[in-house]
Design a protein around this motif. Structure first.
Motif, PDB file in Angstrom:
ATOM      1  N   ILE A   6       0.843  -1.189   0.000  1.00 42.62           N
ATOM      2  CA  ILE A   6       0.000   0.000   0.000  1.00 42.62           C
ATOM      3  C   ILE A   6       0.883   1.246   0.000  1.00 42.62           C
ATOM      4  N   GLU A   7       0.514   2.206  -0.838  1.00 44.95           N
ATOM      5  CA  GLU A   7       1.196   3.503  -0.893  1.00 44.95           C
ATOM      6  C   GLU A   7       0.257   4.560  -0.325  1.00 44.95           C
ATOM      7  N   ILE A   8       0.653   5.165   0.777  1.00 45.53           N
ATOM      8  CA  ILE A   8      -0.148   6.199   1.433  1.00 45.53           C
ATOM      9  C   ILE A   8       0.391   7.556   0.998  1.00 45.53           C
ATOM     10  N   THR A   9      -0.431   8.343   0.321  1.00 41.78           N
ATOM     11  CA  THR A   9       0.052   9.630  -0.175  1.00 41.78           C
ATOM     12  C   THR A   9       0.086  10.662   0.951  1.00 41.78           C
ATOM     13  N   MET A  10       1.071  11.527   0.855  1.00 45.36           N
ATOM     14  CA  MET A  10       1.439  12.393   1.974  1.00 45.36           C
ATOM     15  C   MET A  10       0.786  13.774   1.985  1.00 45.36           C
ATOM     16  N   GLU A  11      -0.163  14.047   1.090  1.00 42.23           N
ATOM     17  CA  GLU A  11      -0.674  15.417   1.012  1.00 42.23           C
ATOM     18  C   GLU A  11      -1.803  15.709   1.993  1.00 42.23           C
ATOM     19  N   THR A  12      -2.251  14.716   2.768  1.00 42.71           N
ATOM     20  CA  THR A  12      -3.327  14.962   3.727  1.00 42.71           C
ATOM     21  C   THR A  12      -2.787  14.987   5.157  1.00 42.71           C
ATOM     22  N   THR A  13      -3.550  15.597   6.060  1.00 42.64           N
ATOM     23  CA  THR A  13      -3.061  15.865   7.409  1.00 42.64           C
ATOM     24  C   THR A  13      -2.816  14.600   8.227  1.00 42.64           C
ATOM     25  N   GLU A  14      -3.600  13.560   7.988  1.00 43.09           N
ATOM     26  CA  GLU A  14      -3.465  12.337   8.792  1.00 43.09           C
ATOM     27  C   GLU A  14      -2.553  11.301   8.165  1.00 43.09           C
TER      28      GLU A  14
END
Length: 216
Positions: free
Chosen positions: A39-47
């Protein structure tokens, strides 16, 4: 688990935008059940960082990475939170260097031959062609002819109808976002089941195309 080998073997990196500490575990579980332990979690959101840290702490059998990484500071934060691979939409030598310095896998962004070769020469393990759908599978084939030694991941507009064509054209991996996981659809049981089903279909398509290539 060798990170790069696993990514290449599975052939799909699910790109999750809008990950939270509440939804990341159900999403990851649904993907894993469908045969994609990545899984790749993108970093542009606060959480995003908190979600990444939770996932790495609780999902030992999954490969967790960070996406949309635009600077070396974010790369370091993600790696310290547990990311095993770092994905960028653009070419940043600083991000590549920071990623390799901390022993993580670097998937740098690139679109032109110059960007692709530059990323690889600076230590990227794989180059993400983005946005892939603007140029299509024939562009990937044209890149692979002179650059067969550089692993390529295609991202942007990839879905079950088109992913096979990209693999056939020479892409090593496909990064797939909204057509596989769309946070906006909510988290009822039927949506998680749908994610598992879509993951299963995508894995099957990748395997089918690779077998056909071997026998061609």
């Amino acid at each position: 688990m060798d990170v790069l080998t696993t990514i290449k073997k599975i052939g799909i990196v699910p790109v999750v935008r809008g990950a939270t500490v509440d939804n990341i575990l159900p999403i990851a579980s649904a993907l894993r059940q469908g045969g994609i332990p990545i899984i790749e979690i993108t970093m542009e959101t606060t959480e995003a960082l908190a979600a990444l840290e939770k996932a790495t702490n609780e999902l030992n059998d999954m490969l967790i990475g960070a996406g949309t990484v635009l600077d070396s500071e974010t790369a370091q934060q993600a790696i310290f939170a547990g990311a095993r691979f770092i994905v960028s939409p653009s070419l940043s030598v600083d991000v590549i260097k920071a990623t390799k310095q901390h022993q993580a896998i670097s998937i740098a962004g690139g679109l032109t031959p110059t960007e692709i070769v530059t990323a690889f020469q600076h230590g990227a393990d794989m180059v993400k062609i983005f946005p892939a759908h603007v140029f299509g599978p024939k562009y990937i084939q044209s890149l692979k002819d002179p650059l067969p030694h550089i692993p390529l991941m295609v991202t942007g507009g990839i879905n079950r109808e088109t992913v096979g064509e990209y693999i056939k054209a020479g892409a090593d991996v496909a990064g797939i976002g909204g057509s596989l996981v769309n946070v906006k659809h909510g988290w009822a049981a039927d949506e998680l089941e749908a994610i598992t089903q879509r993951a299963t279909e995508l894995v099957s398509i990748i395997q089918k195309e690779r077998k056909e290539e071997m026998h061609a």
